[in-house]
Design a protein around this motif. Structure first.
Motif: not given
Length: 138
Positions: A2-7
């Protein structure tokens, strides 16, 4: 992923100074790449590593700078005593610290005899090329 992991991975890349990272998860591959802005790249000439009197003090210091990007370690092991402390007298060739770069432990040694006047990096700190690690008073 998800976006949180990518960030989180992007922040890790910035913190470690990485320009690329590839993560494989659930039969999917994500590759993150970045380029540093031109203003962020600085070249430190070797002449800056020579001694210069400290401003207003009249004392001569030798500045020991990191020759690479890596992680600064003050001791040979996690629970060991540091190689040097402030006030220690050092000899030319004596190990001052380790800079870990790409899983290689690189010993940084004193280029001249003197007394450790200042330790400029914290244990476990990521250092850049040219980062001042120690100031040795002649």
């Amino acid at each position: 992923m998800n976006e949180t992991d990518i960030r989180r991975y992007a922040e890790l890349m910035r913190e470690l100074g990485l320009t690329g990272l590839e993560i494989a998860e659930d039969n999917k591959v994500v590759r993150l790449e970045c380029t540093a802005p031109a203003a962020a790249k600085t070249v430190v000439p070797l002449e800056t590593a020579t001694a210069a009197p400290a401003a207003g003090e009249g004392r001569a210091y030798v500045s020991v700078k990191s020759p690479m990007v890596g992680v600064f370690y003050a001791a040979p092991a996690e629970n060991a005593d540091p190689y040097v402390s402030i006030g220690d007298r050092v000899k030319q060739g004596q190990t001052l610290c380790i800079v870990e770069a790409m899983k290689l432990m690189n010993e940084i040694t004193a280029e001249e005899d003197g007394v450790i006047a200042e330790i400029c990096a914290a244990n476990g700190q990521v250092v850049e090329f040219g980062t001042e690690l120690f100031r040795i008073e002649r």
